[in-house]
Design a protein around this motif. Structure first.
Motif, PDB file in Angstrom:
ATOM      1  N   TRP A   1     -34.785 -69.682  16.153  1.00 20.18           N
ATOM      2  CA  TRP A   1     -36.030 -70.348  15.783  1.00 20.18           C
ATOM      3  C   TRP A   1     -35.881 -71.854  15.848  1.00 20.18           C
ATOM      4  N   TYR A   2     -37.019 -72.511  15.908  1.00 15.90           N
ATOM      5  CA  TYR A   2     -37.035 -73.975  15.966  1.00 15.90           C
ATOM      6  C   TYR A   2     -38.382 -74.472  15.466  1.00 15.90           C
TER       7      TYR A   2
ATOM      8  N   LYS B   1     -37.746 -84.018  10.133  1.00 14.87           N
ATOM      9  CA  LYS B   1     -37.794 -84.602  11.479  1.00 14.87           C
ATOM     10  C   LYS B   1     -36.429 -84.570  12.180  1.00 14.87           C
ATOM     11  N   ASN B   2     -35.339 -84.577  11.406  1.00 16.97           N
ATOM     12  CA  ASN B   2     -33.999 -84.560  12.007  1.00 16.97           C
ATOM     13  C   ASN B   2     -33.688 -83.256  12.737  1.00 16.97           C
ATOM     14  N   ILE B   3     -34.474 -82.188  12.480  1.00 17.04           N
ATOM     15  CA  ILE B   3     -34.232 -80.922  13.182  1.00 17.04           C
ATOM     16  C   ILE B   3     -35.380 -80.556  14.129  1.00 17.04           C
ATOM     17  N   GLU B   4     -36.309 -81.449  14.335  1.00 17.57           N
ATOM     18  CA  GLU B   4     -37.432 -81.157  15.223  1.00 17.57           C
ATOM     19  C   GLU B   4     -36.916 -80.803  16.624  1.00 17.57           C
TER      20      GLU B   4
ATOM     21  N   PRO C   1     -31.577 -79.265  21.538  1.00 12.23           N
ATOM     22  CA  PRO C   1     -32.152 -78.479  22.642  1.00 12.23           C
ATOM     23  C   PRO C   1     -31.286 -78.434  23.902  1.00 12.23           C
ATOM     24  N   ASP C   2     -30.572 -79.524  24.192  1.00  9.15           N
ATOM     25  CA  ASP C   2     -29.755 -79.535  25.411  1.00  9.15           C
ATOM     26  C   ASP C   2     -28.429 -78.788  25.247  1.00  9.15           C
TER      27      ASP C   2
END
Length: 94
Positions: free
Chosen positions: A68-69, A78-81, A28-29
């Motif tokens: 998308w996310y 969970k590794n791409i949450e 995200p950052d």
């Protein structure tokens, strides 16, 4: 280092993407938030969960649902949450 570009703008850049099903998911950052607008679109993946989308906007041009996310990914993803992936003409190079 992976980089996502569209319409001449760098949307995201990171050396720590996660690759799932051939897609680079950017932390995200790593995204330049000025180019992202929330979309009301949602889709469901049986093993990743419910995806949310962003419209990508550069110089007044809108690429609808181009990113998308998974805000709340299922256990196996969970590794791409919260990480963001791209399609619809967004070029991702690594």
């Amino acid at each position: 280092m992976a980089k996502a570009t569209w319409n001449g703008a760098v949307l995201a850049e990171s050396s720590t993407t996660e690759i799932v099903e051939g897609n680079h998911y950017f932390p995200p950052d790593a995204i330049d938030k000025q180019y992202f607008q929330e979309s009301s679109t949602h889709t469901t993946c049986p093993w990743k969960g419910t995806a949310s989308y962003y419209n990508v906007v550069v110089d007044g041009q809108v690429n609808k649902d181009a990113a998308w996310y998974y805000p709340t990914a299922k256990e196996k993803a969970k590794n791409i949450e919260g990480y963001i992936a791209f399609w619809r003409g967004v070029k991702v190079e690594s």
